[in-house]
Design a protein around this motif. Sequence first.
Motif, PDB file in Angstrom:
ATOM      1  N   ASP A 116       0.552  -1.219   0.438  1.00  0.00           N
ATOM      2  CA  ASP A 116       0.072  -0.460  -0.903  1.00  0.00           C
ATOM      3  C   ASP A 116       0.490   1.646  -0.175  1.00  0.00           C
ATOM      4  OD1 ASP A 116      -2.864  -1.735  -0.348  1.00  0.00           O
ATOM      5  OD2 ASP A 116      -2.952  -1.576   1.876  1.00  0.00           O
ATOM      6  N   LEU A 117       1.737   1.775   0.578  1.00  0.00           N
ATOM      7  CA  LEU A 117       2.845   2.038   0.554  1.00  0.00           C
ATOM      8  C   LEU A 117       2.957   2.158  -0.473  1.00  0.00           C
ATOM      9  CD1 LEU A 117       4.491   1.798   4.064  1.00  0.00           C
ATOM     10  CD2 LEU A 117       2.526   3.634   3.774  1.00  0.00           C
ATOM     11  N   GLN A 118       3.967   1.655  -1.008  1.00  0.00           N
ATOM     12  CA  GLN A 118       4.258   2.364  -2.233  1.00  0.00           C
ATOM     13  C   GLN A 118       3.945   1.996  -3.482  1.00  0.00           C
ATOM     14  OE1 GLN A 118       5.807  -2.226  -4.042  1.00  0.00           O
ATOM     15  NE2 GLN A 118       7.563  -1.411  -5.064  1.00  0.00           N
ATOM     16  N   GLU A 119       2.671   1.672  -3.645  1.00  0.00           N
ATOM     17  CA  GLU A 119       1.706   1.510  -4.885  1.00  0.00           C
ATOM     18  C   GLU A 119       0.746   3.646  -4.247  1.00  0.00           C
ATOM     19  OE1 GLU A 119      -1.309  -0.980  -5.478  1.00  0.00           O
ATOM     20  OE2 GLU A 119      -0.503  -2.860  -6.264  1.00  0.00           O
ATOM     21  N   LEU A 120       1.001   4.053  -2.865  1.00  0.00           N
ATOM     22  CA  LEU A 120       0.607   5.113  -2.958  1.00  0.00           C
ATOM     23  C   LEU A 120       1.387   5.916  -3.477  1.00  0.00           C
ATOM     24  CD1 LEU A 120      -2.034   6.733  -1.686  1.00  0.00           C
ATOM     25  CD2 LEU A 120      -0.998   6.506   0.866  1.00  0.00           C
ATOM     26  N   ALA A 121       2.843   5.437  -2.773  1.00  0.00           N
ATOM     27  CA  ALA A 121       4.018   6.484  -3.247  1.00  0.00           C
ATOM     28  C   ALA A 121       3.629   7.093  -4.641  1.00  0.00           C
ATOM     29  CB  ALA A 121       5.340   6.101  -2.872  1.00  0.00           C
ATOM     30  N   LEU A 122       3.533   5.889  -5.749  1.00  0.00           N
ATOM     31  CA  LEU A 122       3.638   5.484  -6.923  1.00  0.00           C
ATOM     32  C   LEU A 122       2.317   6.429  -8.029  1.00  0.00           C
ATOM     33  CD1 LEU A 122       4.718   1.828  -7.828  1.00  0.00           C
ATOM     34  CD2 LEU A 122       6.077   4.168  -8.297  1.00  0.00           C
ATOM     35  N   ALA A 123       1.553   6.699  -7.332  1.00  0.00           N
ATOM     36  CA  ALA A 123       0.604   7.301  -7.536  1.00  0.00           C
ATOM     37  C   ALA A 123       0.549   8.641  -6.837  1.00  0.00           C
ATOM     38  CB  ALA A 123      -1.122   6.469  -7.310  1.00  0.00           C
TER      39      ALA A 123
END
Length: 447
Positions: free
Chosen positions: A278-285
């Motif tokens: 979740d942290l990684q996808e949020l940062a990418l988004a």
Amino acid sequence: MNGAQTDGLTIGRGRNGPAKRLRLVAISIVAALLTGWIVQIVLLGMESRERERAELYWNGYAVMYVELSGGFDGLQERLVRDAYVYGADSDFAVRIYAGDDDHYEKVAGVSRGDKWSGGRKLPVMTGGRIVGYTETSITSFGHSWFIKFVVPCMTGLFVLTCGLILQHKLNRTEDQAGRRLAEELKTYMAQLRHLPGDFGERDWTSLKGEIGDLLRRNQQLETVRTTMVADIAHELRTPIAIMRATLDHALQSGAPLAPDKLAVLHDETLRLSRLVRDLQELALAESGHLPLFKSWFSMTELAVEVLETLSAAGEERGIRHDITGLPDATMYGDRGRIKQLLINLVGNAFRHAQSLMTVDLALAGGSIQLTVSDDGPGIEEEELERVFDRFYRGTETAKGGRGRGTGLGLGLAIVREFARAHGGEAAVRSRYGEGASFVVTLPVMKE
């Protein structure tokens, strides 16, 4: 003045950088030392049990030999041949003495290893009298160097790596906020150089108020940063504690993990993986680099699928659910990301609904409007503009005892960023005590 202020933002970060890294290194060292201390205690317990086992084994061996052969003659040769029979992960040494309390002498001995640490003398008794003694020494475990040194070092390295990754993300967020603030201050300073002669007191008051708003925004970002560290530490503490307790127990018992214990470790690993994902996808988004795998799919079928999956928890509390609107709303997008968006919204609605939650689909100007509503306690007005902020968790509501303050505060942030990644937007409507409606607008097709 403009340059000084801009430089102050950067220099302030620069002065704090080494101190933060030193604190992180100190925390990693403490974690390694603590792990080493725990491992040492565990190894001491294992060594004590192994020493007791070895002492009883070799004492019994000497008693049996004396009873079978009638004395200690030939024991040395037999002991050398039989030493391999004793299976152990540790180095050991055995000394066997003949005689009684007044006088005894060594008659046999064998060792696996170079060191002798001494041990208890156990009497060799046969026929009701003492005929000799055995003395056993346990010197080291075969893999103790790995457990004593590599495991603590790996723990410290793991803590340091996680801290550096987290610090990097925090610094990047802080840099972005600082740069935006610096650019806005530059704009205001440039305007001050071209103020008209009739620039009045009201204009000055307005300008100072806007600068104050910027400073408060910067303070809010700093609060979010510090709160984020505490929240992530809290979320990591429980799975790490469970995993550590399970592994410590396995290490102390010396037995392989049972399937139910492996299942616990697997569940906690999945929990950590979901948090990191979740942290990684949020940062990418947020950075505009979230990969999207688009295709045509039915939003109606997807919404029905998510409702059927999540409805069990609502049915246990008597929560009814319904889907209204378009019979077949179709869009072009990443079905997996939109499904995650729906899961977050529908799960949130089921969690806070009192008796009913609804999903409504509508077509408006080439976009699909998805509305997820619940009849729960609602959201206070001052929280509405912050519900989509990352790591923000609302205050607990008194009505029903189920506030919006649980979790890490990533679910709604992911909803907004996934919607923006598709060219859409997310919003919320609510009045305290009258439920809440989350509205996501997504273009039917956008490359």
